[in-house]
Design a protein around this motif. Sequence first.
Motif, PDB file in Angstrom:
ATOM      1  N   ARG A   9     -11.200  12.494 -10.171  1.00 26.65           N
ATOM      2  CA  ARG A   9     -10.077  11.568  -9.949  1.00 26.65           C
ATOM      3  C   ARG A   9     -10.236  10.308 -10.800  1.00 26.65           C
ATOM      4  O   ARG A   9      -9.302   9.830 -11.422  1.00 26.65           O
ATOM      5  CB  ARG A   9      -9.982  11.162  -8.472  1.00 26.65           C
ATOM      6  N   TYR A  10     -11.454   9.766 -10.800  1.00 26.53           N
ATOM      7  CA  TYR A  10     -11.653   8.531 -11.565  1.00 26.53           C
ATOM      8  C   TYR A  10     -11.711   8.782 -13.075  1.00 26.53           C
ATOM      9  O   TYR A  10     -11.277   7.947 -13.866  1.00 26.53           O
ATOM     10  CB  TYR A  10     -12.900   7.776 -11.080  1.00 26.53           C
ATOM     11  N   TYR A  15      -6.624   9.569  -1.478  1.00 31.27           N
ATOM     12  CA  TYR A  15      -7.748  10.117  -0.705  1.00 31.27           C
ATOM     13  C   TYR A  15      -7.340  11.198   0.289  1.00 31.27           C
ATOM     14  O   TYR A  15      -8.194  11.904   0.811  1.00 31.27           O
ATOM     15  CB  TYR A  15      -8.486   8.992   0.032  1.00 31.27           C
ATOM     16  N   VAL A  63      -4.706   3.341  -7.622  1.00 31.90           N
ATOM     17  CA  VAL A  63      -5.508   4.128  -6.688  1.00 31.90           C
ATOM     18  C   VAL A  63      -5.580   5.569  -7.163  1.00 31.90           C
ATOM     19  O   VAL A  63      -4.789   6.011  -8.007  1.00 31.90           O
ATOM     20  CB  VAL A  63      -4.957   4.091  -5.237  1.00 31.90           C
ATOM     21  N   GLN A  70     -14.861   6.110   0.285  1.00 42.32           N
ATOM     22  CA  GLN A  70     -16.263   5.833   0.566  1.00 42.32           C
ATOM     23  C   GLN A  70     -16.425   4.394   1.054  1.00 42.32           C
ATOM     24  O   GLN A  70     -17.245   4.096   1.916  1.00 42.32           O
ATOM     25  CB  GLN A  70     -17.117   6.071  -0.691  1.00 42.32           C
ATOM     26  N   GLY A  71     -15.612   3.510   0.514  1.00 44.52           N
ATOM     27  CA  GLY A  71     -15.708   2.098   0.882  1.00 44.52           C
ATOM     28  C   GLY A  71     -15.461   1.878   2.364  1.00 44.52           C
ATOM     29  O   GLY A  71     -16.069   1.000   2.976  1.00 44.52           O
ATOM     30  N   GLY A 109     -11.253   0.264  -5.335  1.00 46.32           N
ATOM     31  CA  GLY A 109     -12.270   1.322  -5.253  1.00 46.32           C
ATOM     32  C   GLY A 109     -13.607   0.733  -4.844  1.00 46.32           C
ATOM     33  O   GLY A 109     -13.959  -0.360  -5.263  1.00 46.32           O
ATOM     34  N   ARG A 132     -14.068  13.103  -6.392  1.00 44.71           N
ATOM     35  CA  ARG A 132     -13.951  11.698  -6.805  1.00 44.71           C
ATOM     36  C   ARG A 132     -14.177  11.506  -8.301  1.00 44.71           C
ATOM     37  O   ARG A 132     -13.440  10.778  -8.964  1.00 44.71           O
ATOM     38  CB  ARG A 132     -14.945  10.847  -6.017  1.00 44.71           C
ATOM     39  N   THR A 134       1.316  -0.085  -5.171  1.00 44.73           N
ATOM     40  CA  THR A 134       0.247   0.909  -5.242  1.00 44.73           C
ATOM     41  C   THR A 134       0.800   2.188  -5.822  1.00 44.73           C
ATOM     42  O   THR A 134       1.802   2.714  -5.320  1.00 44.73           O
ATOM     43  CB  THR A 134      -0.290   1.191  -3.826  1.00 44.73           C
ATOM     44  N   ALA A 145       0.859  -1.183   0.000  1.00 43.79           N
ATOM     45  CA  ALA A 145       0.000   0.000   0.000  1.00 43.79           C
ATOM     46  C   ALA A 145       0.903   1.243   0.000  1.00 43.79           C
ATOM     47  O   ALA A 145       2.098   1.156   0.272  1.00 43.79           O
ATOM     48  CB  ALA A 145      -0.872   0.002   1.239  1.00 43.79           C
ATOM     49  N   ASP A 146       0.318   2.389  -0.290  1.00 40.55           N
ATOM     50  CA  ASP A 146       1.127   3.612  -0.251  1.00 40.55           C
ATOM     51  C   ASP A 146       0.243   4.855  -0.190  1.00 40.55           C
ATOM     52  O   ASP A 146      -0.831   4.890  -0.782  1.00 40.55           O
ATOM     53  CB  ASP A 146       2.000   3.702  -1.513  1.00 40.55           C
ATOM     54  N   VAL A 147       0.706   5.834   0.547  1.00 40.30           N
ATOM     55  CA  VAL A 147       0.077   7.161   0.528  1.00 40.30           C
ATOM     56  C   VAL A 147       1.191   8.200   0.409  1.00 40.30           C
ATOM     57  O   VAL A 147       2.343   7.897   0.698  1.00 40.30           O
ATOM     58  CB  VAL A 147      -0.765   7.453   1.798  1.00 40.30           C
TER      59      VAL A 147
HETATM   60  C1  LIG Z   1      -8.263  -2.639   0.709  1.00 39.16           C
HETATM   61  C2  LIG Z   1      -7.985  -1.245   0.240  1.00 39.16           C
HETATM   62  C3  LIG Z   1      -6.668  -0.853   0.072  1.00 39.16           C
HETATM   63  C4  LIG Z   1      -6.361   0.436  -0.387  1.00 39.16           C
HETATM   64  N1  LIG Z   1      -5.079   0.804  -0.494  1.00 39.16           N
HETATM   65  C5  LIG Z   1      -4.793   2.070  -0.850  1.00 39.16           C
HETATM   66  C6  LIG Z   1      -3.476   2.542  -0.858  1.00 39.16           C
HETATM   67  O1  LIG Z   1      -2.545   1.817  -0.558  1.00 39.16           O
HETATM   68  N2  LIG Z   1      -3.251   3.811  -1.227  1.00 39.16           N
HETATM   69  C7  LIG Z   1      -4.251   4.663  -1.592  1.00 39.16           C
HETATM   70  O2  LIG Z   1      -3.974   5.823  -1.929  1.00 39.16           O
HETATM   71  N3  LIG Z   1      -5.522   4.235  -1.596  1.00 39.16           N
HETATM   72  C8  LIG Z   1      -5.812   2.987  -1.215  1.00 39.16           C
HETATM   73  N4  LIG Z   1      -7.097   2.591  -1.161  1.00 39.16           N
HETATM   74  C9  LIG Z   1      -8.092   3.527  -1.607  1.00 39.16           C
HETATM   75  C10 LIG Z   1      -8.714   3.207  -2.943  1.00 39.16           C
HETATM   76  O3  LIG Z   1      -8.076   2.410  -3.808  1.00 39.16           O
HETATM   77  C11 LIG Z   1      -9.457   4.362  -3.606  1.00 39.16           C
HETATM   78  O4  LIG Z   1      -8.594   5.265  -4.180  1.00 39.16           O
HETATM   79  C12 LIG Z   1     -10.271   5.000  -2.571  1.00 39.16           C
HETATM   80  O5  LIG Z   1     -10.938   3.965  -1.975  1.00 39.16           O
HETATM   81  C13 LIG Z   1     -11.221   6.063  -3.091  1.00 39.16           C
HETATM   82  O6  LIG Z   1     -12.157   5.482  -3.887  1.00 39.16           O
HETATM   83  P1  LIG Z   1     -13.512   4.860  -3.373  1.00 39.16           P
HETATM   84  O7  LIG Z   1     -14.204   5.907  -2.593  1.00 39.16           O
HETATM   85  O8  LIG Z   1     -14.162   4.462  -4.650  1.00 39.16           O
HETATM   86  O9  LIG Z   1     -13.202   3.679  -2.502  1.00 39.16           O
HETATM   87  C14 LIG Z   1      -7.415   1.328  -0.698  1.00 39.16           C
HETATM   88  C15 LIG Z   1      -8.743   0.933  -0.521  1.00 39.16           C
HETATM   89  C16 LIG Z   1      -9.042  -0.319  -0.040  1.00 39.16           C
HETATM   90  C17 LIG Z   1     -10.475  -0.686   0.126  1.00 39.16           C
END
Ligand SMILES: Cc1cc2nc3c(=O)[nH]c(=O)nc-3n(C[C@H](O)[C@H](O)[C@H](O)COP(=O)(O)O)c2cc1C
Length: 451
Positions: free
Chosen positions: A158-159, A139, A136, A339-340, A229, A155, A105, A58-60
């Motif tokens: 971004r997408y 966020y 990704v 959001q997830g 996502g 969002r 990531t 993972a990464d931020v």
């Molecule tokens: C299991 C999981 C792992 C994720 N890992 C990362 C990550 O390492 N880095 C990151 O920037 N976002 C990560 N995300 C965020 C998403 O890939 C996506 O960018 C974020 O959920 C926003 O979109 P969404 O609202 O559609 O989920 C992760 C999300 C989940 C559910």
Amino acid sequence: MTDDRMHLNLFTMNAVEHVTAGNWRTAGDQSHRYTDTEYWEEVARLAERGGFEAVFFADVRGVYDVYGDSRDTAIEKAVQTPANDPELVVPAMASVTDHLGFAVTRSTTYVHPYQLARELSTLDHLTDGRLAFNVVTSYLESAAENLGLDERMDREERYDRADEFLDVCYALWEDSWEDDAVVRDADAGVYTDPEKVHAVDFEGERFSVPGPHSCEPSPQRTPVLFQAGSSDRGREFAARNAEALFVSQPTEEGVRSYVDDLRDRAEDAGRDPDDLRFFPGIAPVVGETEAVAQAKYDRYRKNVDTEATLALLGGFMDLDFSELDPDQRVEHIETDAIQGAVNALTKHVPERDWTVREVAKFCGLGSTSPVVVGSPEQVADELQHWFEDVGVDGFNVKEIVRPGTLRDFVDLVVPELRERDLLREEYEDGTLRERMFGRRRPPEGHPAKRE
Ligand SMILES: Cc1cc2nc3c(=O)[nH]c(=O)nc-3n(C[C@H](O)[C@H](O)[C@H](O)COP(=O)(O)O)c2cc1C
């Protein structure tokens, strides 16, 4: 489940802590060694000994500063900070393994696709086709600010950008160099036949890339595409582009509903729904006996740092938990962050009307995924149930202590899974995509598919 055997990924981060807050304090934990090449080499060897498909990083690119409107908690308690770059440890890990894959990531929001396509082609070459790209869109507001924007893009934008970004990458990876472009004809003095290297002339709303790609074709060309996502727009994006999906849901119902929804959406996008692979996260706590496992669990639980957990969740959800009463119910909100993560805690668990305190407790070990505690047989039973009855393809194994969680899993659960013929004894030859999907290239209906 689309295969006879499950696939396992180690879910980690090039940082002290990833999705467990506070357990760097557990005796014997070696998380601080994330800065050492030797640490990552040990992790790679261990994961390969356990037949893992890939190590997922993972990464931020920012700090978790939503909690208390301050970065102090995150920094004090090592909440995904400090964190090093994930890509750069991959060659060292690849050099001590033969089959293990690497899922990195990278965000499509802050870099240019020409640049990223080149980096990923390089890594696919250096790993002999063992690379996956977790796409990704980022966020954290703090990442947007670090990377030159006044604020996080919404969002949709971004997408939309991510869709176009990948189309540029697909063009560079798939269309630019013919398989036999490199001839290395020393007598004629021709390294590459220019007739077989093509411009891509991509003209989109956001990107204009003439090409050609600077890299000759790597073993997989397009790396295996992972996605996580989970908002409506995120799922639409995943249904179009993802080959493998990380599912972050705390309950079986949540996982089932995510899998069904993504398969329906993939079909609507013109893909075969069975081409997608699903990996829920689990945080395993295993011991030689149930009592040993329970004792470990109690120890880990004691080391959970509640404030750090809320700082992490606050970043995921863009919600300042410091302003909420611990006994207050966590309401569903719409967020431009993950959001997830909100949905996982407020929508798919209707029977659990969770308070802040309960959410912090649940997420303290492994964030929004379930913790599975028990003897090797008990943990294997649970995984077998998810694999065979819920229909997932494998698991993202989340770490609580490092490398202890992985070591326990490999030494105790892996033999049990192999005994049940649920996990490979030996790796099949080929690239990561060949091992995971039995094919060299993205399938029919996928936007990277050519011919
Ligand atoms: C299991 C999981 C792992 C994720 N890992 C990362 C990550 O390492 N880095 C990151 O920037 N976002 C990560 N995300 C965020 C998403 O890939 C996506 O960018 C974020 O959920 C926003 O979109 P969404 O609202 O559609 O989920 C992760 C999300 C989940 C559910």
